[in-house]
Design a protein around this motif. Sequence first.
Motif, PDB file in Angstrom:
ATOM      1  N   HIS A   1      36.387  71.587  70.087  1.00  0.00           N
ATOM      2  CA  HIS A   1      35.843  72.925  70.342  1.00  0.00           C
ATOM      3  C   HIS A   1      34.411  72.988  69.832  1.00  0.00           C
ATOM      4  O   HIS A   1      34.132  72.623  68.689  1.00  0.00           O
ATOM      5  CB  HIS A   1      36.676  74.002  69.656  1.00  0.00           C
ATOM      6  N   HIS A   2      33.481  73.456  70.683  1.00  0.00           N
ATOM      7  CA  HIS A   2      32.101  73.694  70.291  1.00  0.00           C
ATOM      8  C   HIS A   2      31.861  75.195  70.191  1.00  0.00           C
ATOM      9  O   HIS A   2      32.047  75.915  71.175  1.00  0.00           O
ATOM     10  CB  HIS A   2      31.129  73.071  71.299  1.00  0.00           C
ATOM     11  N   ASP A   3      31.466  75.648  69.035  1.00  0.00           N
ATOM     12  CA  ASP A   3      31.161  77.054  68.786  1.00  0.00           C
ATOM     13  C   ASP A   3      29.664  77.258  68.975  1.00  0.00           C
ATOM     14  O   ASP A   3      28.844  76.687  68.241  1.00  0.00           O
ATOM     15  CB  ASP A   3      31.576  77.416  67.353  1.00  0.00           C
ATOM     16  N   LEU A   4      29.295  78.087  69.965  1.00  0.00           N
ATOM     17  CA  LEU A   4      27.888  78.291  70.321  1.00  0.00           C
ATOM     18  C   LEU A   4      27.297  79.567  69.747  1.00  0.00           C
ATOM     19  O   LEU A   4      26.200  79.968  70.144  1.00  0.00           O
ATOM     20  CB  LEU A   4      27.742  78.323  71.849  1.00  0.00           C
ATOM     21  N   ARG A   5      27.974  80.201  68.810  1.00  0.00           N
ATOM     22  CA  ARG A   5      27.492  81.496  68.345  1.00  0.00           C
ATOM     23  C   ARG A   5      26.136  81.432  67.640  1.00  0.00           C
ATOM     24  O   ARG A   5      25.447  82.434  67.545  1.00  0.00           O
ATOM     25  CB  ARG A   5      28.520  82.146  67.411  1.00  0.00           C
ATOM     26  N   GLU A   6      25.741  80.279  67.150  1.00  0.00           N
ATOM     27  CA  GLU A   6      24.435  80.140  66.500  1.00  0.00           C
ATOM     28  C   GLU A   6      23.494  79.263  67.315  1.00  0.00           C
ATOM     29  O   GLU A   6      22.524  78.722  66.789  1.00  0.00           O
ATOM     30  CB  GLU A   6      24.602  79.566  65.092  1.00  0.00           C
ATOM     31  N   ILE A   7      23.768  79.152  68.605  1.00  0.00           N
ATOM     32  CA  ILE A   7      22.970  78.247  69.433  1.00  0.00           C
ATOM     33  C   ILE A   7      21.528  78.727  69.566  1.00  0.00           C
ATOM     34  O   ILE A   7      20.616  77.947  69.819  1.00  0.00           O
ATOM     35  CB  ILE A   7      23.630  78.067  70.819  1.00  0.00           C
ATOM     36  N   HIS A   8      21.293  80.048  69.396  1.00  0.00           N
ATOM     37  CA  HIS A   8      19.927  80.569  69.454  1.00  0.00           C
ATOM     38  C   HIS A   8      19.061  79.962  68.352  1.00  0.00           C
ATOM     39  O   HIS A   8      17.829  79.947  68.457  1.00  0.00           O
ATOM     40  CB  HIS A   8      19.927  82.088  69.329  1.00  0.00           C
ATOM     41  N   SER A   9      19.689  79.461  67.304  1.00  0.00           N
ATOM     42  CA  SER A   9      18.967  78.801  66.212  1.00  0.00           C
ATOM     43  C   SER A   9      19.011  77.283  66.345  1.00  0.00           C
ATOM     44  O   SER A   9      18.591  76.569  65.422  1.00  0.00           O
ATOM     45  CB  SER A   9      19.574  79.203  64.860  1.00  0.00           C
ATOM     46  N   GLY A  10      19.527  76.792  67.452  1.00  0.00           N
ATOM     47  CA  GLY A  10      19.635  75.356  67.658  1.00  0.00           C
ATOM     48  C   GLY A  10      20.791  74.716  66.919  1.00  0.00           C
ATOM     49  O   GLY A  10      20.809  73.493  66.711  1.00  0.00           O
ATOM     50  N   VAL A  11      21.791  75.532  66.528  1.00  0.00           N
ATOM     51  CA  VAL A  11      22.931  75.032  65.764  1.00  0.00           C
ATOM     52  C   VAL A  11      24.218  75.221  66.566  1.00  0.00           C
ATOM     53  O   VAL A  11      24.482  76.305  67.084  1.00  0.00           O
ATOM     54  CB  VAL A  11      23.052  75.760  64.407  1.00  0.00           C
ATOM     55  N   VAL A  12      25.002  74.175  66.675  1.00  0.00           N
ATOM     56  CA  VAL A  12      26.326  74.212  67.308  1.00  0.00           C
ATOM     57  C   VAL A  12      27.330  73.640  66.311  1.00  0.00           C
ATOM     58  O   VAL A  12      27.081  72.596  65.695  1.00  0.00           O
ATOM     59  CB  VAL A  12      26.348  73.402  68.618  1.00  0.00           C
ATOM     60  N   ARG A  13      28.456  74.334  66.152  1.00  0.00           N
ATOM     61  CA  ARG A  13      29.500  73.859  65.243  1.00  0.00           C
ATOM     62  C   ARG A  13      30.641  73.260  66.075  1.00  0.00           C
ATOM     63  O   ARG A  13      31.234  73.932  66.894  1.00  0.00           O
ATOM     64  CB  ARG A  13      30.009  75.008  64.374  1.00  0.00           C
TER      65      ARG A  13
END
Length: 420
Positions: free
Chosen positions: A42-54
């Motif tokens: 699972h890739h969590d994109l909630r912080e993708i605006h900061s270039g971070v994916v969990r």
Amino acid sequence: MTPDQTPDPRVPLLLVSGLTASPNAELAELLRMAGPGTAVVHHDLREIHSGVVRRRLRLEQRDQLTVLELAHGCVSCTLREDLLPLLRHLARMPQVRRIVVRLDEAMEPEPVSWAIRNVLVGDHPVIDDVDLRTVLTVVDCATFLADVTGDDALAERNLQASPEDERTVAQVALSQVEFADVLVLAGAATDAWTAAKASAILDRVAPSVSRVELSRIDGHSVLDAVPPDARRGEVTDMHGALLRGQPPVHVDCGIGLVTFTAQRPFHPERLHDALDVLLDGVVRTRGRAWVASQPDVAFWIESAGGGLGIGHAGPWLAAPDGPAWTDVSPERRTLASLRWHPVHGDRAQELVVVTDQTTPDEIDAALRGALLTEEELAAGPGVWQNYPDPFGDWHEEPCEDTETGPARHDATAANRKEDQ
């Protein structure tokens, strides 16, 4: 399996999509518990605006959370830089017998499926290592009707898949539903009318897709619901049939279905003016358009929830640079043969519209009024190409040079209703 058949050495792959995180996670867990050796990604994109994916990976006793820092935060980069290489790595691990990818709520399964089949990781696409068995989409019954008939943007729910993501919730929800092999219904609608209206929409946008209830399935029975003729991740031919299955044509709970066809081009300015009819009181629009000022390329039009996407679907067969008949699908050849015009070839209007508050007659009248008149038609292509063209400039997606989606995503102008 017959004696002369060789077992497929690839690792089975299942995709799980849906707008609501909790039931998506529940379904992924059911699939994980269905048998040993199941890896869940699972890739969590909630912080993708900061270039971070969990990224979370679960495999047997392993539960690993990895924070990925991307040079450009977007779905394309996440796929290319992490998910696709990870799928290849997992498929080659001897203890992995099956892979479940739980997509982020903002991800549509079609471009992911396209990437698995077409984007090279090393010298080969990942489909050489995995067998995409099915796409399962979770439908939250409590919110589905509001999601697909509302105007909310993904940004308003913190569900953007990139900082530039302008899609509406409705666009994503309907794309997830339309591409599914099985719809997994979670929860319950708030009342009988909401349930009936939501069902009428599903009957028209996904008529051939099986439906099961999340509360009544396990990791085995949900896979038993996959129909034999399921698409299993096959990407839609943009010049193929617009309807899968046999949707009802009558109006039910105010939901109707319009199929608009014509064998003359749209006037570009009148089509642009008529697009509002596809935004107000309409659940979904999908289809191809022939625009007089750009006669050699098919336009692809999609709308949902106040969001409108217009892109190129590639050249018509009859265009000077069109593909050879032998290079396109049998389905496209058949459809083109049925409507072939001695002068214009396969150029035609073909739009499917699922209506709500707008009547089918209003849709038909607005689109028919945007077609060339008899006088304009007689003037010929030399005149048509000089018409003022509001579709001349195309929005370019981020990561344009590394696009990981079907052709219609190459040049998509995504607009909100209030911007029209």
